[in-house]
Design a protein around this motif. Structure first.
Motif, PDB file in Angstrom:
ATOM      1  N   THR B 302       0.749  -1.109  -0.120  1.00  0.00           N
ATOM      2  CA  THR B 302       0.012  -0.280   0.037  1.00  0.00           C
ATOM      3  C   THR B 302       0.788   1.666  -0.383  1.00  0.00           C
ATOM      4  O   THR B 302       0.216   2.340  -0.076  1.00  0.00           O
ATOM      5  N   GLY B 303       2.227   1.349   0.452  1.00  0.00           N
ATOM      6  CA  GLY B 303       3.076   2.346   0.414  1.00  0.00           C
ATOM      7  C   GLY B 303       2.992   3.341   1.540  1.00  0.00           C
ATOM      8  O   GLY B 303       3.580   4.433   1.446  1.00  0.00           O
ATOM      9  N   ARG B 304       2.190   2.994   2.670  1.00  0.00           N
ATOM     10  CA  ARG B 304       2.182   3.495   3.646  1.00  0.00           C
ATOM     11  C   ARG B 304       2.743   3.492   4.491  1.00  0.00           C
ATOM     12  O   ARG B 304       2.295   2.705   5.542  1.00  0.00           O
ATOM     13  N   TYR B 305       3.458   3.785   4.292  1.00  0.00           N
ATOM     14  CA  TYR B 305       4.694   3.286   5.751  1.00  0.00           C
ATOM     15  C   TYR B 305       4.872   4.790   6.652  1.00  0.00           C
ATOM     16  O   TYR B 305       5.071   6.221   6.402  1.00  0.00           O
ATOM     17  N   PRO B 306       5.218   4.461   7.837  1.00  0.00           N
ATOM     18  CA  PRO B 306       4.836   5.907   8.362  1.00  0.00           C
ATOM     19  C   PRO B 306       5.965   6.183   8.846  1.00  0.00           C
ATOM     20  O   PRO B 306       7.155   6.176   9.079  1.00  0.00           O
ATOM     21  N   LYS B 448      -0.221  -9.007  15.726  1.00  0.00           N
ATOM     22  CA  LYS B 448      -0.017  -9.497  14.144  1.00  0.00           C
ATOM     23  C   LYS B 448       0.024  -7.318  13.453  1.00  0.00           C
ATOM     24  O   LYS B 448       0.933  -7.449  12.908  1.00  0.00           O
ATOM     25  N   ALA B 449      -1.053  -6.949  13.258  1.00  0.00           N
ATOM     26  CA  ALA B 449      -1.300  -6.325  13.101  1.00  0.00           C
ATOM     27  C   ALA B 449      -0.002  -5.129  13.304  1.00  0.00           C
ATOM     28  O   ALA B 449       0.464  -3.432  12.800  1.00  0.00           O
ATOM     29  N   VAL B 450      -0.238  -4.952  14.752  1.00  0.00           N
ATOM     30  CA  VAL B 450       0.848  -3.864  15.404  1.00  0.00           C
ATOM     31  C   VAL B 450       2.517  -4.233  14.673  1.00  0.00           C
ATOM     32  O   VAL B 450       3.715  -3.676  14.850  1.00  0.00           O
ATOM     33  N   GLU B 451       2.224  -5.285  14.818  1.00  0.00           N
ATOM     34  CA  GLU B 451       3.912  -6.015  14.718  1.00  0.00           C
ATOM     35  C   GLU B 451       4.069  -5.624  13.270  1.00  0.00           C
ATOM     36  O   GLU B 451       5.640  -4.746  12.452  1.00  0.00           O
ATOM     37  N   MET B 452       3.134  -5.221  11.887  1.00  0.00           N
ATOM     38  CA  MET B 452       3.578  -5.224  10.957  1.00  0.00           C
ATOM     39  C   MET B 452       3.506  -3.557  10.756  1.00  0.00           C
ATOM     40  O   MET B 452       4.383  -3.531   9.828  1.00  0.00           O
ATOM     41  N   ILE B 453       3.125  -2.676  11.242  1.00  0.00           N
ATOM     42  CA  ILE B 453       2.968  -1.152  11.582  1.00  0.00           C
ATOM     43  C   ILE B 453       4.785  -1.047  12.207  1.00  0.00           C
ATOM     44  O   ILE B 453       5.598  -0.289  11.444  1.00  0.00           O
ATOM     45  N   GLY B 454       5.312  -1.930  13.272  1.00  0.00           N
ATOM     46  CA  GLY B 454       6.218  -1.592  13.509  1.00  0.00           C
ATOM     47  C   GLY B 454       7.737  -1.629  11.961  1.00  0.00           C
ATOM     48  O   GLY B 454       8.412  -1.254  11.873  1.00  0.00           O
ATOM     49  N   VAL B 455       7.604  -3.214  11.313  1.00  0.00           N
ATOM     50  CA  VAL B 455       7.946  -3.192  10.198  1.00  0.00           C
ATOM     51  C   VAL B 455       8.019  -1.879   9.019  1.00  0.00           C
ATOM     52  O   VAL B 455       9.015  -1.287   8.270  1.00  0.00           O
ATOM     53  N   LEU B 456       6.268  -1.731   9.074  1.00  0.00           N
ATOM     54  CA  LEU B 456       7.190  -0.546   7.845  1.00  0.00           C
ATOM     55  C   LEU B 456       7.409   0.472   8.578  1.00  0.00           C
ATOM     56  O   LEU B 456       8.370   1.625   7.924  1.00  0.00           O
ATOM     57  N   ALA B 457       7.327   1.115  10.057  1.00  0.00           N
ATOM     58  CA  ALA B 457       7.594   2.023  10.589  1.00  0.00           C
ATOM     59  C   ALA B 457       9.669   1.963  10.350  1.00  0.00           C
ATOM     60  O   ALA B 457      10.195   2.676  10.333  1.00  0.00           O
TER      61      ALA B 457
END
Lengths: 701, 701
Positions: B302-306, B448-457
């Motif tokens: 999705t290309g949305r990186y925090p 898992k969702a939070v884990e993925m947000i960490g990966v995107l960060a």
């Protein structure tokens, strides 16, 4: 042999008759839904709607008061505003109702008045013997009998499959989410209970029930805290001895999480690391997500635990074999080469295949299902492995092949009832259901499948472990800790008398006494100022090490006193401690602290950077036996140091384990007066251990 | 600016015309399937079936020889028995075909003759410029153009969604499995390439293409080894600078796995830890399962990186908020209290809610979708967070509510195009597809969702990192390493001349020279026998430490020589080394070794137990700049030791980073003659660093 807890909770898990207090004709209301769902789904017992208006509710005769029913009631569902709850529960108790589930919120989670009302509920339960679940909970479910004591609307979308998993949750929302997840993943559920504010029945009660319940094989738990640590431990140990898997999602590990948890249910969290060690000690498996909670529970529900850690891999893809091998290493599983005879037989069957283990049949195995079947048989019968992973990629999307593969799997499992065979294959929903029905363990991702086999092997090891040794008796010289502050010398003597090796030391009040003490102790000595008012003794010149000879000792004594007086003229000074100068061995730290949930706990770690930089510490709830002390020692990351590295002799692990067990007994026996104990450093040497310093902190108040 | 590699690979990823060499009328045969599928799915370019029989194949005009086509051909699919492949590829090259995918097996994976044939293919590619994929591969796919150069039957069950993910795999079976997983999870796929035996095009080539390709935003990779480490690194860095996520499943981390991998594709594995550090250095995310490969790729697509690590949580369930907070801590995300104004606004909207963060709206938020919408807006606009998790439990099963929630999500995302909002909700398949279409990141499990947000960060941080500093130039005094064996004194001098701080030392051959050297060095000294034939010098009395004064030095010198001669009369003795006795600081280990894939690599760890017990070591491929040296230092677990613990001063980290960078340059420049270098111990002190001992091992042969 079942506990009284089991007998009193059975009517709540398996109610033969139910009353709905606050019953409603409106099937969307909390007091209407359970009646509606039970009528729909075929609950066989009598349902008694209770409503002051009486008359008929949803076609059933209603009663104005539960006391008017005049028939035995196992379980009352209470769905009335908070202000009416206490009276209704009192009425239930009077009517001989065995248990009640209280949906109503507005108790301890809200304000002080709510807290008082909740206390009253606890009292009624204690006085009358009625067992109460909630308030502020989402209720219960019995899948087989279709007893539905919840206002969740989840049944609109399907019914969970009947099985041997009992789900228990402090949070209603998480509990209901978990039940939906279980339904969607096709898990077999025996019962479901959410405990909310826990005025009487808590999660540990439910766990103990499930551990003793013949219909439960897996305990699936969400918890935020614990009110009754002894019962929690009893439940964990009962489940372990019965060979039942306990899978627990305990939240609040993080600081923000712990704050959020305590504001959520107002339950006491305790240190998360202690929960962690309790689960480990009693063989429960702690997960860190709902997805994992369901995965592990599903794997355990088939009851096929591997008797060892040797894994066989049969795969259509060499790459998947590599992945499985990588995952096996992480899970502590071996992927041993198959015995030569087994390799020869497989090679004869499949000249194109890699047969060492992982066995890579390549896609050609799919051309002849007899070959696949024989392949699995060889693995299970002569492969010398304890579990087998079968990776079939996305073959499940080919209906013709999948029908044949199903027959291979069912046939193989029929002939090897105890074998742990995990199928890793992408399948369509219908095939998934067919596999689940026959209890084929099916995990799509091969790495995850191997991880789960590792978890099942851990469970087997935990089930097989003998009952823990009793905590050791302290020696006759042991004496109770006095209430007040102890100086180093007193603390050391107290612990030494309890059989814990602390270096001999003397408190002296003159240079002459210091010289005499040093001579008595022999060799080089350490001198240290003893004062409750001076904390950082080295920094004020209050410590001298490696002193030898009468003159040097006398001089050091006087200099220490002078330095202390110069630094802190007002400090009360007990005197100067003289202790032998010891060295060698591996530096360890032994300690105790008082956890708000579990009470006295013992900590063990290696000294210096291991504790300070790496936080490499392990805990146990006190008291425990020497075997548990041994396990603690082996749990720390730096354990190899104690075994001896670079050709050094190992430490005396037995002496260390014994000291840990004795310290645990001492801390447990003195829980009323001792807040914490610190032995730091403890030198673990090849010929025994000795603590160089001891600190005993009394309980406040 | 695109590389020549990009231009030459484009016809393979995006062929405008295709020839099928070994074309068949039988749509179940490998030479029939691609034609059948392309006709079915509407590939627009010309398809030229090639078959010696000529005539018509599946309704298309066939040619007996690819040279007869007489029109440009971008890509030839070669599906003929191994023995015909070389001739057919030569014919393709002659016909000006730009690239070929070779399905056929029977090459390097089989025997020596196959290896020779594969070498011939490599030569044809090098000589003629035709790009070759395979042999022994499963081919390629272009989703948008429906160019199907594979014999996989996966298209019988559906077509992957078009998108920006390019999947590359060395293994055909794993590649095809990954593509099916992507299809089933609704991921958007741009292209797919399996490289098999890699006679010409390897995974790194494909990665570099994808990194430069405007249609690719996510590189999804399965690899077992690497033939061209420079290109791999170039691809990783190109992707990083272009802000494209590289997600890689590299297998063979375990010993059994590495053996299985090398027998599988015969590709050189190299040390797994080196791969790990290369991925880390260039910001690629290494996963350890197929499930994770798909999850991370989906989140990145999705290309949305925090832009930071602050997480806001909006939840229907307090328990889920706790779970999310726990997961945030593990992922290195903060869950900060919202600004007071935001809390006040939320409290005004929802008096019943917890508004600090996690925001627990309770189920009441579902009664008013405007409220939920506003809640999200406050979080995104004034919440001061970089990403938001919305947990909605199983609400997705309620069709009415889910329709409203979809509108809330779409509306919110329309107005906040750059916001990272992750929805964690159980939904039915149709809703899942609707969410995916609008690129709502949807991850069912909240942890898992939070884990993925960490990966995107993590990805954002890696994308934002400046280009790495150039490796430093060595000082003018630096000289090339000679080919042969160096003794300690020579090795130390060589490295010192290259600007790496090694303690001064002298090789002496008489007691008098020893005394003179000690006087010159000053202070206490160490003496050590220098002999290529004596390994364990301490054990034979060949080392003396802390020697001071002329007599003591002379005596130590003579004793060492005598002891060495007594122990090993035949040993060649270079002399005795005299070095200053240094101490203090934190002990580190710096070293280099030669990896079979990556060549010279530099290792860094803290000394003693950190390396020996905890295996706390980090690696980098040489050469690198000082900034990379700084990152290495910060990566080790024991980093706190270097910062200074217990009030000790920290080590000179800049000097350490500089030494690492210089060592990397020295190792790279001397890769032809040096196998490994060992500096152990290195004292990292507050005022600089110094190595006490240096070992340089020459390359064999």
């Amino acid at each position: 042999m079942s506990s009284s807890s089991y007998e009193t909770l059975k009517p709540l898990f398996d109610p033969a008759s139910m009353a709905i207090v606050g019953a409603s004709d409106d099937i969307y209301k909390f007091g209407g839904r359970p009646i509606y769902y039970m009528k729909q789904s075929g609950y066989q017992g009598p349902i008694y709607p209770i409503n002051p208006k009486g008359g008929e509710i949803q076609g059933l005769q209603a009663y104005a008061d539960v006391r008017e029913v005049g028939a035995p009631i196992d379980l009352a569902i209470v769905s009335v505003p908070a202000k009416f709850v206490v009276d209704q529960i009192a009425a239930c108790a009077e009517a001989g109702v065995k248990g009640a589930v209280i949906f109503s919120s507005g108790f301890a989670e809200m304000d002080e008045a709510g807290e008082a009302a909740q206390r009253r509920l606890s009292e009624i339960a204690a006085e009358t013997g009625i067992r109460l679940v909630g308030p502020n909970c989402m209720g219960m479910l019995n899948v087989k009998d279709r007893a539905i004591g919840t206002f969740s609307s989840m049944f609109d979308h399907g019914w969970p499959r009947e099985g041997n998993i009992t789900i228990m949750s402090q949070s209603g929302a998480v509990g209901s989410h978990t039940l939906v997840l279980a339904r969607e993943r096709g898990l077999g559920v025996r019962g479901w209970m959410t405990t909310g504010n826990e005025c009487d029945v808590d999660v540990a009660d439910c766990m103990l029930f499930a551990a003793e319940d013949p219909q439960t094989e897996v305990l699936t738990i969400y918890m935020e805290g614990c009110q009754n640590p002894d019962r929690l431990i009893q439940a964990l140990e009962t489940a372990r001895r019965a060979g039942k898997a306990v899978v627990v999602l305990k939240v609040g590990a993080s600081e923000v999480g712990a704050v959020a948890a305590s504001s959520h249910t107002a339950s006491l969290a305790g240190a998360d690391a202690i929960f962690d060690s309790v689960y480990r000690q009693y063989g429960a498996y702690r997960v860190h997500s709902l997805a994992e909670l369901l995965e592990v529970s599903a794997a355990c529900s088939t009851g096929r635990y591997p008797k060892g850690r040797r894994l066989g891999v049969v795969t259509l893809s060499g790459g998947a074999g590599v992945m499985a091998s990588d995952a096996a290493e992480v899970a502590g599983l071996d992927v041993p080469p198959l015995p030569q005879a087994a390799q020869d037989e497989l090679k004869a069957l499949m000249p194109f295949a890699a047969v060492r283990n992982p066995v890579d049949t390549t896609a050609q195995a799919l051309n002849d299902m007899g070959l696949l079947r024989r392949n699995l048989e060889v693995m299970l019968e002569t492969g010398g492995v304890d579990s087998t992973l079968l990776f079939l990629s996305s073959v499940g999307y080919n209906e013709r092949l999948m029908a044949q593969i199903r027959e291979v799997l069912f046939g193989t499992l029929d002939q090897h009832a105890d074998a742990l065979l995990v199928a890793s294959v992408m399948v369509q929903a219908e095939d998934k259901a067919l596999l689940e029905e026959r209890e084929v363990i099916h995990i799509e991702d091969p790495s995850k499948a191997v991880e789960m086999i590792g978890v099942l092997a851990d469970f087997h090891e935990s089930f097989a472990r003998p009952v823990a040794e009793a905590p050791p008796a302290l020696p006759a010289s042991a004496r109770p800790a006095p209430g007040g502050i102890l100086n180093e010398v007193e603390a050391a003597a107290l612990l030494r008398d309890a059989g814990i090796p602390v270096a001999e030391s003397r408190l002296v009040r003159s240079a002459g006494d210091a010289v005499a003490a040093a001579a008595e102790l022999g060799g080089r000595v350490v001198l240290k100022i003893v004062s409750p008012d001076i904390q950082h003794k080295s920094e004020v010149g209050g410590v001298r090490v490696g002193i030898e000879g009468a003159d040097a000792v006398a001089q050091a004594h006087d200099e220490i006193l002078a330095a202390a007086r110069a630094h802190a003229p007002a400090a009360a000074i007990d005197g100067v401690m003289v202790a032998p100068m010891l060295s060698g061995g591996v530096e360890c730290i032994l300690g105790t602290s008082t956890d708000p949930v579990f009470g006295p706990v013992v900590a063990f770690g290696l000294g210096g950077i291991f504790v300070e930089v790496l936080r490499d510490v392990t805990f146990r709830v006190a008291p425990f036996g020497i075997d548990e002390g041994r396990r603690m020692i082996r749990e720390v990351q730096g354990y190899a140091m104690l075994e001896g590295v670079r050709g050094q002799a190992g430490a005396d692990l037995e002496a260390l384990a014994e000291a840990l067990a004795r310290l645990s007994v001492f801390a447990a026996e003195n829980r009323a007066t001792v807040e914490s104990i610190d032995l730091n450093p403890v030198l673990a040497r090849p010929d025994g251990i000795v603590a160089l310093d001891a600190l005993v902190v009394p309980r406040a108040g």
